[in-house]
Design a protein around this motif. Sequence first.
Motif, PDB file in Angstrom:
ATOM      1  N   UNK A 112       0.824  -1.207   0.000  1.00 42.46           N
ATOM      2  CA  UNK A 112       0.000   0.000   0.000  1.00 42.46           C
ATOM      3  C   UNK A 112       0.860   1.260   0.000  1.00 42.46           C
ATOM      4  N   UNK A 113       1.992   1.212   0.674  1.00 47.20           N
ATOM      5  CA  UNK A 113       2.919   2.346   0.638  1.00 47.20           C
ATOM      6  C   UNK A 113       3.374   2.596  -0.789  1.00 47.20           C
ATOM      7  N   UNK A 114       3.737   1.532  -1.490  1.00 47.36           N
ATOM      8  CA  UNK A 114       4.173   1.660  -2.886  1.00 47.36           C
ATOM      9  C   UNK A 114       3.031   2.159  -3.763  1.00 47.36           C
ATOM     10  N   UNK A 115       1.816   1.665  -3.519  1.00 44.03           N
ATOM     11  CA  UNK A 115       0.659   2.091  -4.291  1.00 44.03           C
ATOM     12  C   UNK A 115       0.425   3.594  -4.125  1.00 44.03           C
ATOM     13  N   UNK A 116       0.535   4.091  -2.900  1.00 44.26           N
ATOM     14  CA  UNK A 116       0.292   5.511  -2.655  1.00 44.26           C
ATOM     15  C   UNK A 116       1.403   6.377  -3.239  1.00 44.26           C
ATOM     16  N   UNK A 117       2.644   5.918  -3.181  1.00 47.10           N
ATOM     17  CA  UNK A 117       3.738   6.669  -3.798  1.00 47.10           C
ATOM     18  C   UNK A 117       3.523   6.772  -5.306  1.00 47.10           C
ATOM     19  N   UNK A 118       3.120   5.675  -5.919  1.00 44.52           N
ATOM     20  CA  UNK A 118       2.853   5.671  -7.357  1.00 44.52           C
ATOM     21  C   UNK A 118       1.686   6.606  -7.692  1.00 44.52           C
ATOM     22  N   UNK A 119       0.647   6.569  -6.877  1.00 41.61           N
ATOM     23  CA  UNK A 119      -0.523   7.420  -7.118  1.00 41.61           C
ATOM     24  C   UNK A 119      -0.156   8.900  -7.016  1.00 41.61           C
ATOM     25  N   UNK A 120       0.654   9.274  -6.019  1.00 35.32           N
ATOM     26  CA  UNK A 120       1.075  10.674  -5.889  1.00 35.32           C
ATOM     27  C   UNK A 120       1.892  11.107  -7.101  1.00 35.32           C
ATOM     28  N   UNK A 121       2.776  10.241  -7.569  1.00 39.05           N
ATOM     29  CA  UNK A 121       3.594  10.565  -8.744  1.00 39.05           C
ATOM     30  C   UNK A 121       2.722  10.755  -9.986  1.00 39.05           C
ATOM     31  N   UNK A 122       1.760   9.876 -10.187  1.00 41.44           N
ATOM     32  CA  UNK A 122       0.856   9.992 -11.338  1.00 41.44           C
ATOM     33  C   UNK A 122       0.064  11.296 -11.259  1.00 41.44           C
ATOM     34  N   UNK A 123      -0.512  11.585 -10.095  1.00 46.33           N
ATOM     35  CA  UNK A 123      -1.321  12.798  -9.933  1.00 46.33           C
ATOM     36  C   UNK A 123      -0.477  14.042 -10.163  1.00 46.33           C
ATOM     37  N   UNK A 124       0.742  14.070  -9.612  1.00 46.43           N
ATOM     38  CA  UNK A 124       1.613  15.228  -9.785  1.00 46.43           C
ATOM     39  C   UNK A 124       2.004  15.411 -11.250  1.00 46.43           C
ATOM     40  N   UNK A 125       2.335  14.331 -11.935  1.00 48.32           N
ATOM     41  CA  UNK A 125       2.698  14.441 -13.353  1.00 48.32           C
ATOM     42  C   UNK A 125       1.524  14.932 -14.192  1.00 48.32           C
ATOM     43  N   UNK A 126       0.321  14.506 -13.860  1.00 48.19           N
ATOM     44  CA  UNK A 126      -0.863  14.991 -14.578  1.00 48.19           C
ATOM     45  C   UNK A 126      -1.093  16.471 -14.307  1.00 48.19           C
ATOM     46  N   UNK A 127      -0.833  16.905 -13.070  1.00 50.09           N
ATOM     47  CA  UNK A 127      -0.963  18.329 -12.738  1.00 50.09           C
ATOM     48  C   UNK A 127       0.052  19.151 -13.521  1.00 50.09           C
TER      49      UNK A 127
END
Length: 104
Positions: free
Chosen positions: A50-65
Amino acid sequence: MIIVTTEQIPGKEIKEVVGVLSAGTVQSKNFGKDIGAGLKGLVGGEMKSYTAMMEEAREIALNRLIDKASKVGANAIVGMRFMTSSIIQGASEVIAYGTAVVVE
């Protein structure tokens, strides 16, 4: 692209406020990983999947921003934040948001 959590960027002057932008993603782990995390919850400790999942999600969201800010002509984002919410068990939404600006 300059990204800061503050309202100003030291040494830069905001010439134009383009607007508030947000971008997000919903991430989930597979069923097998969910079972493993559930067992980990019983004995305690970090749920690494879950830690890895959340890190990946933050990276995806930031790149989209960043992509959105670039498309509207901004070269910086001020006041950037992450927001997280649980959609269903095992799936989380991560949103990155901030104010797109042009700085010199």
